[in-house]
Design a protein around this motif. Structure first.
Motif, mmCIF file in Angstrom:
data_model
loop_
_atom_site.group_PDB
_atom_site.id
_atom_site.type_symbol
_atom_site.label_atom_id
_atom_site.label_comp_id
_atom_site.label_asym_id
_atom_site.label_seq_id
_atom_site.Cartn_x
_atom_site.Cartn_y
_atom_site.Cartn_z
ATOM 1 N N THR A 10 -5.360 -1.260 -2.845
ATOM 2 C CA THR A 10 -5.147 -0.071 -2.028
ATOM 3 C C THR A 10 -6.246 0.941 -2.300
ATOM 4 N N TRP A 11 -6.477 1.800 -1.340
ATOM 5 C CA TRP A 11 -7.366 2.932 -1.522
ATOM 6 C C TRP A 11 -6.950 4.022 -0.540
ATOM 7 N N GLN A 12 -7.260 5.253 -0.876
ATOM 8 C CA GLN A 12 -6.861 6.388 -0.044
ATOM 9 C C GLN A 12 -7.904 7.491 -0.109
ATOM 10 N N THR B 87 -8.906 11.716 1.784
ATOM 11 C CA THR B 87 -8.629 12.819 2.696
ATOM 12 C C THR B 87 -9.903 13.152 3.449
ATOM 13 N N ASP C 192 -4.659 12.704 5.469
ATOM 14 C CA ASP C 192 -4.645 11.767 4.342
ATOM 15 C C ASP C 192 -4.523 10.358 4.910
ATOM 16 N N ALA D 267 -4.534 6.068 4.000
ATOM 17 C CA ALA D 267 -4.363 5.058 2.957
ATOM 18 C C ALA D 267 -4.453 3.668 3.586
ATOM 19 N N GLN E 128 -3.929 0.206 7.761
ATOM 20 C CA GLN E 128 -3.400 1.443 7.206
ATOM 21 C C GLN E 128 -1.958 1.236 6.764
ATOM 22 N N THR E 129 -1.562 1.965 5.745
ATOM 23 C CA THR E 129 -0.206 1.814 5.222
ATOM 24 C C THR E 129 0.791 2.729 5.921
#
Length: 234
Positions: A118-120, A122, A138, A140, A163-164
């Motif tokens: 995972t990565w996120q 802004t 935001d 993710a 995307q989550t």
């Protein structure tokens, strides 16, 4: 220890230190690289790396779409030395609408990919062609699966990412027209050194052919998209 042995060991160690790690590449960006996809209804769409575009002072590679539901769409990408893929924005001439992202979106965190990664981040959205502030978001992403895909182009090993967080936006982050809520499942499948090989954004698309640059292509300045580029105050 004899001197020749010492020199041999030193040579091996220096070679190991001096050799950079292999960076996985999931989005080739050489001018003229192209990919052709087929939708469920039989329509085809070709995406081509076509020149350079400056976005917020960053030099990016433009990918242009021809054919299908997303004809004339273009989006802007960079890849760093580690293979991480960044999306800087898109523009859809047929609707005179687009978005640019500052900072650019980390669309694929490579080296290496694995299921569950995972990565996120802004980022701030600005509209095109007026570059008005459109909010801060935001984002993710998740690697949902690692699969062997049977595609028209052949059987390929791929990672499915997306995307989550679900979104009901009219367009995807790349400017693809959506036909319902997206997020919470894979929407793009990537094969190393080839690029995206399957999509579930809007139409379901599968790779049928791809290739490299046969001839040089011209660069394009950001000014050809809009003559005055400015960032509006929030």
């Amino acid at each position: 220890m004899r001197l020749p042995t010492v020199l041999w060991l030193a040579t091996i160690l220096l070679a190991a230190i001096g050799s950079p790690a292999h960076a996985e590449t999931y989005q080739p960006l050489s001018d003229g690289d192209w990919w052709t996809y087929q939708a469920d209804d039989g329509e085809t769409e070709t995406r081509t790396v076509d020149g350079l575009v400056s976005v917020f002072g960053r030099t990016t590679h433009r990918i242009r779409y021809a054919g299908g539901a997303n004809d004339t769409n273009e989006n802007y990408w960079t890849v760093d030395d580690s293979g991480n893929l960044y999306l800087h924005g898109f523009y859809f001439p047929t609707t005179d609408f687009g978005l640019v992202y500052d900072p650019p979106i980390l669309y694929l965190a490579s080296s290496p990919l694995f299921v569950g990664k995972t990565w996120q981040m802004t980022t701030t959205f600005y509209t095109l062609p007026d570059t008005l502030y459109a909010g801060q978001y935001d984002l993710a992403f998740l690697v949902y699966e690692e699969v062997e895909l049977d595609l028209p182009v052949g059987r390929l090993h791929a990672f499915g990412t997306g995307q989550t967080m679900p979104s009901a936006a009219e367009y995807s982050l790349t400017g693809v027209r959506l036909d319902g809520q997206r997020g919470g499942r894979p929407d793009t499948w990537w094969s190393e050194d080839i690029g995206p090989v399957q999509f579930a954004l809007g139409s379901h698309l599968q790779l049928i052919d791809y290739g490299g640059a046969p001839t040089p292509v011209s660069n394009r300045s950001w000014g050809s998209i809009k003559s005055t580029f400015r960032t509006s105050e929030k």
